[in-house]
Structure formats: C-alpha cells, structure tokens
Design a protein around this motif. Sequence first.
Motif, PDB file in Angstrom:
ATOM      1  N   ALA A 198     -74.185 130.579  44.065  1.00  0.00           N
ATOM      2  CA  ALA A 198     -74.761 131.808  44.602  1.00  0.00           C
ATOM      3  C   ALA A 198     -75.366 131.587  45.986  1.00  0.00           C
ATOM      4  O   ALA A 198     -75.379 132.495  46.822  1.00  0.00           O
ATOM      5  CB  ALA A 198     -75.818 132.340  43.638  1.00  0.00           C
ATOM      6  N   ALA A 199     -75.854 130.364  46.225  1.00  0.00           N
ATOM      7  CA  ALA A 199     -76.462 130.036  47.516  1.00  0.00           C
ATOM      8  C   ALA A 199     -75.428 129.595  48.552  1.00  0.00           C
ATOM      9  O   ALA A 199     -75.791 129.270  49.687  1.00  0.00           O
ATOM     10  CB  ALA A 199     -77.502 128.938  47.330  1.00  0.00           C
ATOM     11  N   GLY A 200     -74.151 129.562  48.159  1.00  0.00           N
ATOM     12  CA  GLY A 200     -73.108 129.154  49.081  1.00  0.00           C
ATOM     13  C   GLY A 200     -72.969 127.656  49.249  1.00  0.00           C
ATOM     14  O   GLY A 200     -72.255 127.181  50.134  1.00  0.00           O
ATOM     15  N   LYS A 201     -73.634 126.870  48.398  1.00  0.00           N
ATOM     16  CA  LYS A 201     -73.571 125.415  48.500  1.00  0.00           C
ATOM     17  C   LYS A 201     -72.440 124.819  47.670  1.00  0.00           C
ATOM     18  O   LYS A 201     -72.149 123.628  47.774  1.00  0.00           O
ATOM     19  CB  LYS A 201     -74.910 124.802  48.057  1.00  0.00           C
ATOM     20  CG  LYS A 201     -76.081 125.159  48.968  1.00  0.00           C
ATOM     21  CD  LYS A 201     -77.348 124.477  48.503  1.00  0.00           C
ATOM     22  CE  LYS A 201     -78.511 124.775  49.443  1.00  0.00           C
ATOM     23  NZ  LYS A 201     -79.754 124.082  48.998  1.00  0.00           N
ATOM     24  N   LEU A 202     -71.827 125.622  46.816  1.00  0.00           N
ATOM     25  CA  LEU A 202     -70.715 125.165  45.986  1.00  0.00           C
ATOM     26  C   LEU A 202     -69.674 126.273  46.018  1.00  0.00           C
ATOM     27  O   LEU A 202     -69.788 127.260  45.304  1.00  0.00           O
ATOM     28  CB  LEU A 202     -71.176 124.895  44.555  1.00  0.00           C
ATOM     29  CG  LEU A 202     -70.167 124.213  43.630  1.00  0.00           C
ATOM     30  CD1 LEU A 202     -69.857 122.804  44.116  1.00  0.00           C
ATOM     31  CD2 LEU A 202     -70.684 124.167  42.205  1.00  0.00           C
ATOM     32  N   LYS A 203     -68.679 126.097  46.846  1.00  0.00           N
ATOM     33  CA  LYS A 203     -67.683 127.157  47.010  1.00  0.00           C
ATOM     34  C   LYS A 203     -66.529 126.958  46.037  1.00  0.00           C
ATOM     35  O   LYS A 203     -66.308 125.865  45.507  1.00  0.00           O
ATOM     36  CB  LYS A 203     -67.172 127.197  48.444  1.00  0.00           C
ATOM     37  CG  LYS A 203     -66.422 125.968  48.897  1.00  0.00           C
ATOM     38  CD  LYS A 203     -66.002 126.111  50.362  1.00  0.00           C
ATOM     39  CE  LYS A 203     -65.246 124.889  50.848  1.00  0.00           C
ATOM     40  NZ  LYS A 203     -64.850 125.009  52.272  1.00  0.00           N
ATOM     41  N   ALA A 204     -65.809 128.036  45.823  1.00  0.00           N
ATOM     42  CA  ALA A 204     -64.657 127.975  44.949  1.00  0.00           C
ATOM     43  C   ALA A 204     -63.645 126.987  45.501  1.00  0.00           C
ATOM     44  O   ALA A 204     -63.365 126.959  46.698  1.00  0.00           O
ATOM     45  CB  ALA A 204     -64.024 129.356  44.806  1.00  0.00           C
ATOM     46  N   THR A 205     -63.116 126.148  44.623  1.00  0.00           N
ATOM     47  CA  THR A 205     -62.056 125.247  45.023  1.00  0.00           C
ATOM     48  C   THR A 205     -60.754 126.048  45.126  1.00  0.00           C
ATOM     49  O   THR A 205     -60.725 127.256  44.878  1.00  0.00           O
ATOM     50  CB  THR A 205     -61.889 124.127  43.986  1.00  0.00           C
ATOM     51  OG1 THR A 205     -61.464 124.697  42.736  1.00  0.00           O
ATOM     52  CG2 THR A 205     -63.198 123.400  43.763  1.00  0.00           C
ATOM     53  N   HIS A 206     -59.676 125.387  45.503  1.00  0.00           N
ATOM     54  CA  HIS A 206     -58.372 126.059  45.516  1.00  0.00           C
ATOM     55  C   HIS A 206     -58.050 126.517  44.095  1.00  0.00           C
ATOM     56  O   HIS A 206     -58.043 125.715  43.159  1.00  0.00           O
ATOM     57  CB  HIS A 206     -57.297 125.104  46.024  1.00  0.00           C
ATOM     58  CG  HIS A 206     -55.941 125.714  46.083  1.00  0.00           C
ATOM     59  ND1 HIS A 206     -55.065 125.706  45.019  1.00  0.00           N
ATOM     60  CD2 HIS A 206     -55.312 126.393  47.072  1.00  0.00           C
ATOM     61  CE1 HIS A 206     -53.954 126.322  45.348  1.00  0.00           C
ATOM     62  NE2 HIS A 206     -54.079 126.753  46.590  1.00  0.00           N
ATOM     63  N   ILE A 207     -57.816 127.811  43.915  1.00  0.00           N
ATOM     64  CA  ILE A 207     -57.554 128.373  42.595  1.00  0.00           C
ATOM     65  C   ILE A 207     -56.223 129.106  42.606  1.00  0.00           C
ATOM     66  O   ILE A 207     -55.972 129.944  43.473  1.00  0.00           O
ATOM     67  CB  ILE A 207     -58.676 129.350  42.157  1.00  0.00           C
ATOM     68  CG1 ILE A 207     -60.017 128.611  42.047  1.00  0.00           C
ATOM     69  CG2 ILE A 207     -58.329 130.015  40.827  1.00  0.00           C
ATOM     70  CD1 ILE A 207     -61.201 129.518  41.761  1.00  0.00           C
ATOM     71  N   GLN A 208     -55.386 128.779  41.645  1.00  0.00           N
ATOM     72  CA  GLN A 208     -54.135 129.501  41.444  1.00  0.00           C
ATOM     73  C   GLN A 208     -54.241 130.288  40.148  1.00  0.00           C
ATOM     74  O   GLN A 208     -54.660 129.739  39.123  1.00  0.00           O
ATOM     75  CB  GLN A 208     -52.948 128.536  41.376  1.00  0.00           C
ATOM     76  CG  GLN A 208     -51.597 129.241  41.307  1.00  0.00           C
ATOM     77  CD  GLN A 208     -50.440 128.272  41.497  1.00  0.00           C
ATOM     78  OE1 GLN A 208     -50.631 127.141  41.954  1.00  0.00           O
ATOM     79  NE2 GLN A 208     -49.243 128.699  41.155  1.00  0.00           N
TER      80      GLN A 208
END
Length: 313
Positions: free
Chosen positions: A276-286
């Motif tokens: 939520a804080a932008g410190k852990l972004k979504a990895t590549h997701i298929q």
Amino acid sequence: MRAFALDEFGQPGSIHDLPEPQPAEKEVRVRVSAASVNAFDNAVVQGFVKSRMEHRFPLIPCGDLAGTVDALGAGVDGFAVGDSVFGVTGKMVMGEGTLAEFATASAGTIAKRPAGVGEVEAAALPLAGVSALMSVEAAALKPNDVVVIVGASGGVGSYAVQLAADAGARVIGVTSRGKIDYVKSLGADEVIDRTAGDVLEALKAQHSGGVAAIIDTGSDAAGLARLTEAVRDGGTITSMKGAAAVDDLATRGIKGINVSTQVTKARLDHLAALAAAGKLKATHIQTFPLEKAGDAFRLIVQETHRGKLVVEI
C-alpha cells in the motif's frame, strides 16, 4: 459452483460443477476473484507430495486467493461479510483449493486487502511474498550488506529482491538471459546471468571478500553447496528447498537456515502495508481465465517463466 479440478494425479484438469464449500469453525468462505499458481501447486497435481499429506478428489488445486468474504464460520473475529481479503486457505488437506468460485480459508491465514492493491496483485502475494519475507528476515541483513538472491526473477525471488533492497542491502540477483532488465527493475544493484558463465567465479571476481548472505529460492543441495564458497565467514545462507547443510556450514561460522513458509495474518498485514505504501510493487504477473488454468500449470515448469501466474475467477 464452477471449479477447475482433476480426478486423478497427473491429469490436465478441467472445469467441474461442485458443491459450494461451507466454512467450519474459525473459517470464512470467500467468493474468489483471483488465485495464483505456485510451484508447490504443480507438485500437488503431479502427485509428488501425495505421501506427505491427505489428498481429496475431485482435487481443486492452489491455496493463494483474493476475494470477498461471503460467509463466516463459528468463532470468527475480525472479519465481516463483504470484507475484501487475501491470503491462503491454511488447510493441511490438499484438494479444497482456490481455483473455484468459492473457497474456505482459516481466519488466521487471511488479511484484509488494502485499498490501492488490486485483487490480481493481492492473489499473487501470499505464499511467495511470505516466503520472501521470511527468507529476508532470516538473513538478518544490515544496511549495505551484499546479498545474493538466486532465482531472482521467480515468484519468491521477485519479492525477495524488493524486500532486501528496502532493508538497505546491496542486492545481486542471479537469473537467466532475458530476465536481467526485469530483475534490475525490481531494485537489484547487480545481476549475474547464470547462463553466461560460472556464477561462483563471477561472485568471487566481483566480491573477493565474500558476500554477507545468499537467499536461494530453488537450488538443490549440490548447487547451493558450491555457492557457499562465495559467503564470508559469519555470513548466512537461506534455502527454500531445504538445501542449506547446517552442520557443514557451522564449521565456517556460517548460519544455514532452511525456510519453511508459514503464512500468518501478521505477515500478510506487513506485506499489505508495504504494498500500500508503494514499497512492494507487483511482480510480473500473467493472468488466465479459470477454464485455461491448465495453461498456468504447463507454464510454471518452463524456463521462460518469470514472476507470478494468476487465474482470474
């Protein structure tokens, strides 16, 4: 309900019409929006872990989920019908999984999904994210420590790179050709192409004094044992596959830790706060539709796979 299930081990799986599950005590029922496929799930459907735990057919695979609480079992506190949640089922029985319109889950292995974190992103996070979190915490990294993450483009590795970087470490990602830019985008300071030469020799050349830690997400015992030569005395090695030979490493003062993932609400809350804080972004997701879930199982064993595979229900 519609569910992707198989009737015996090794089958490709197909859409089944199955009864909706009912939540037991301390469980909630979730209307599933998305569920991710992990390497462990493939081991389940292939029958590789059938001797280790009970399996029930028709077998609905997978444990990660994101969705909306639909019903509450007795004794559930902290959740209400309509809550947006993510997590894992928390079941020791294989077959009551999340590739279905509804799934039941322990109230202790789910958490509320924060605003700004989408359902697909949330479904990708639980098992891989907690595995990465526990590995990074076990490595006990200090600011400017050099840490090597083996399998840096995979589901666990993608999150571990980000978490280690957030801890202030200098991250060396080990991956294959074609994934180098992706690993750098996650926050790695250096990337070693394991297909281009000897990883150990590259580490020795660049870090002759030894690295502080290795976080390994997939090597066997032989592969990891050789890489330990790159770790300085007093360093740490973590393994997701039980490959850290603790006794052998102890003679050099190196701590070997085999990480066994335990998803808890507290760990999920921690990951959710970082996302939520932008410190852990979504990895590549298929993503895949439910009827194409079999394609995700075929892809997860391929060398070209990176990041996470998510089935949208």
